[in-house]
Design an enzyme around this catalytic site. Sequence first.
Site, PDB file in Angstrom:
ATOM      1  N   LYS A  67       0.621  -1.347   0.040  1.00  0.00           N
ATOM      2  CA  LYS A  67       0.071   0.055   0.139  1.00  0.00           C
ATOM      3  C   LYS A  67       1.048   1.303   0.050  1.00  0.00           C
ATOM      4  CE  LYS A  67      -4.207  -1.982   1.938  1.00  0.00           C
ATOM      5  NZ  LYS A  67      -5.211  -1.908   2.981  1.00  0.00           N
ATOM      6  N   ASN A  88      -4.820   1.706  -1.828  1.00  0.00           N
ATOM      7  CA  ASN A  88      -5.274   0.471  -2.089  1.00  0.00           C
ATOM      8  C   ASN A  88      -5.913   0.215  -3.172  1.00  0.00           C
ATOM      9  OD1 ASN A  88      -7.607   1.877  -1.360  1.00  0.00           O
ATOM     10  ND2 ASN A  88      -8.674   0.073  -0.462  1.00  0.00           N
ATOM     11  N   ASP A 103      -9.839   2.717   1.695  1.00  0.00           N
ATOM     12  CA  ASP A 103     -10.016   2.089   2.959  1.00  0.00           C
ATOM     13  C   ASP A 103     -10.719   3.304   4.334  1.00  0.00           C
ATOM     14  OD1 ASP A 103      -8.649  -0.184   2.427  1.00  0.00           O
ATOM     15  OD2 ASP A 103      -6.853   0.405   2.975  1.00  0.00           O
ATOM     16  N   GLY A 126      -3.423   0.838  16.605  1.00  0.00           N
ATOM     17  CA  GLY A 126      -2.551   0.434  15.482  1.00  0.00           C
ATOM     18  C   GLY A 126      -2.168   1.907  14.848  1.00  0.00           C
TER      19      GLY A 126
HETATM   20  P1  ATR Z   1      -1.497  -2.444   7.597  1.00  0.00           P
HETATM   21  O1  ATR Z   1      -0.723  -1.575   6.581  1.00  0.00           O
HETATM   22  O2  ATR Z   1      -2.119  -3.425   6.954  1.00  0.00           O
HETATM   23  O3  ATR Z   1      -2.114  -1.615   8.713  1.00  0.00           O
HETATM   24  P2  ATR Z   1       1.159  -2.809   9.152  1.00  0.00           P
HETATM   25  O4  ATR Z   1       1.452  -1.557   8.740  1.00  0.00           O
HETATM   26  O5  ATR Z   1       1.855  -3.665   9.182  1.00  0.00           O
HETATM   27  O6  ATR Z   1      -0.175  -3.243   8.427  1.00  0.00           O
HETATM   28  O7  ATR Z   1       0.596  -2.286  10.521  1.00  0.00           O
HETATM   29  C1  ATR Z   1       0.140  -3.405  11.355  1.00  0.00           C
HETATM   30  C2  ATR Z   1      -0.385  -2.834  12.792  1.00  0.00           C
HETATM   31  O8  ATR Z   1      -0.845  -4.054  13.607  1.00  0.00           O
HETATM   32  C3  ATR Z   1       0.563  -1.983  13.457  1.00  0.00           C
HETATM   33  O9  ATR Z   1      -0.002  -1.036  14.127  1.00  0.00           O
HETATM   34  C4  ATR Z   1       1.500  -3.045  14.279  1.00  0.00           C
HETATM   35  O10 ATR Z   1       2.044  -2.677  15.461  1.00  0.00           O
HETATM   36  P3  ATR Z   1       3.429  -2.047  15.431  1.00  0.00           P
HETATM   37  O11 ATR Z   1       3.619  -0.991  14.824  1.00  0.00           O
HETATM   38  O12 ATR Z   1       3.980  -2.444  16.924  1.00  0.00           O
HETATM   39  O13 ATR Z   1       4.207  -3.125  14.555  1.00  0.00           O
HETATM   40  C5  ATR Z   1       0.055  -3.957  14.899  1.00  0.00           C
HETATM   41  N1  ATR Z   1       0.337  -5.225  15.189  1.00  0.00           N
HETATM   42  C6  ATR Z   1       0.420  -6.268  14.476  1.00  0.00           C
HETATM   43  N2  ATR Z   1       0.636  -7.548  15.202  1.00  0.00           N
HETATM   44  C7  ATR Z   1       0.647  -7.153  16.589  1.00  0.00           C
HETATM   45  C8  ATR Z   1       0.701  -7.828  17.685  1.00  0.00           C
HETATM   46  N3  ATR Z   1       0.816  -9.235  18.080  1.00  0.00           N
HETATM   47  N4  ATR Z   1       0.486  -6.939  18.814  1.00  0.00           N
HETATM   48  C9  ATR Z   1       0.098  -5.519  18.951  1.00  0.00           C
HETATM   49  N5  ATR Z   1       0.120  -4.931  17.511  1.00  0.00           N
HETATM   50  C10 ATR Z   1       0.333  -5.805  16.607  1.00  0.00           C
END
Ligand code: ATR
Length: 271
Positions: A67, A88, A103, A126
């Site tokens: 993305k 997206n 999105d 997130g």
């Molecule tokens: P997308 O673009 O699809 O949102 P991404 O950029 O990889 O995907 O973001 C994933 C989000 O999920 C992030 O906020 C991530 O937290 P980090 O910034 O700490 O990486 C969060 N995330 C993924 N797995 C996690 C977990 N097990 N516990 C807490 N947060 C998680």
Amino acid sequence: MQQCLVIGDPIAQSLSPLLHNKAYELLGLQDQFSFTAEQVTKEQLPSFMQKIRNTNVRGLSCTVPHKEAVIPLLDELDETAKVIGAVNTIVQENGKLKGYNTDWQGIVEPLKKVIDLKGKRVVVVGAGGGARGAVYGLLREGAIVTIVNRTKEKAQILAGDFSVVVSEWPKIVPEIMDIIINATSVGMDPNRDESAVPSEFILPRHIAFDIVYNPLETRFLQDAKKKSATIIHGTEMLLIQAAEQFRLYTGREMPVEEIRPMLISRLLSSK
Ligand code: ATR
């Protein structure tokens, strides 16, 4: 025949082909459009984008991890996608590729069906692409946003871009919050037992919205239901972002009401 595609890595679990192809069928467009999924790795992305130029590819949906990475490979960027910093949806017209973001509408529209967002306090969990779309859409509707994320530095970058605050669960006062959105991938199949939202922070007055749609009812939404909160399933975001893409690709309205039950029964049968 015009081709639409969704690309990502992994991609096998994507439900986009199902939604778009069903919509073509319902509208009698199946001889004009077809929609498939293709696995494209990060390394393959630049050559893939080159390969589709000046072909019958009309629409390209992008999911994780493309993305943000796809942006420099496009000719034009819609203003909203520019502000959000994630794309997206890509439309090809006369060999030119233009990026959009749908999105954020997938977050805002389902919420607006149950609440007026103006002045409402929202915890967005997130800081990835999903969270960026959520924050953009919520601010546009006049909501007040607090970000909570596992990695605080990443939350601070997002908060700086949009002038919102970062917090952490122990400092959140649930009584003053109206909405909690899980914009992380936590709880997604196969990690069905996990939730990014500690259940003690969920109150009956809250609206709980999960962007995860598989499983249909995540641990977070189950916890929220037990607390008598209002819940919104991730399928609503999936449907609305797809409907906005559909409009950009075909110029027609996706028959969302007819597609929703098919989507839900598909997710329930794949349990
Ligand atoms: P997308 O673009 O699809 O949102 P991404 O950029 O990889 O995907 O973001 C994933 C989000 O999920 C992030 O906020 C991530 O937290 P980090 O910034 O700490 O990486 C969060 N995330 C993924 N797995 C996690 C977990 N097990 N516990 C807490 N947060 C998680």
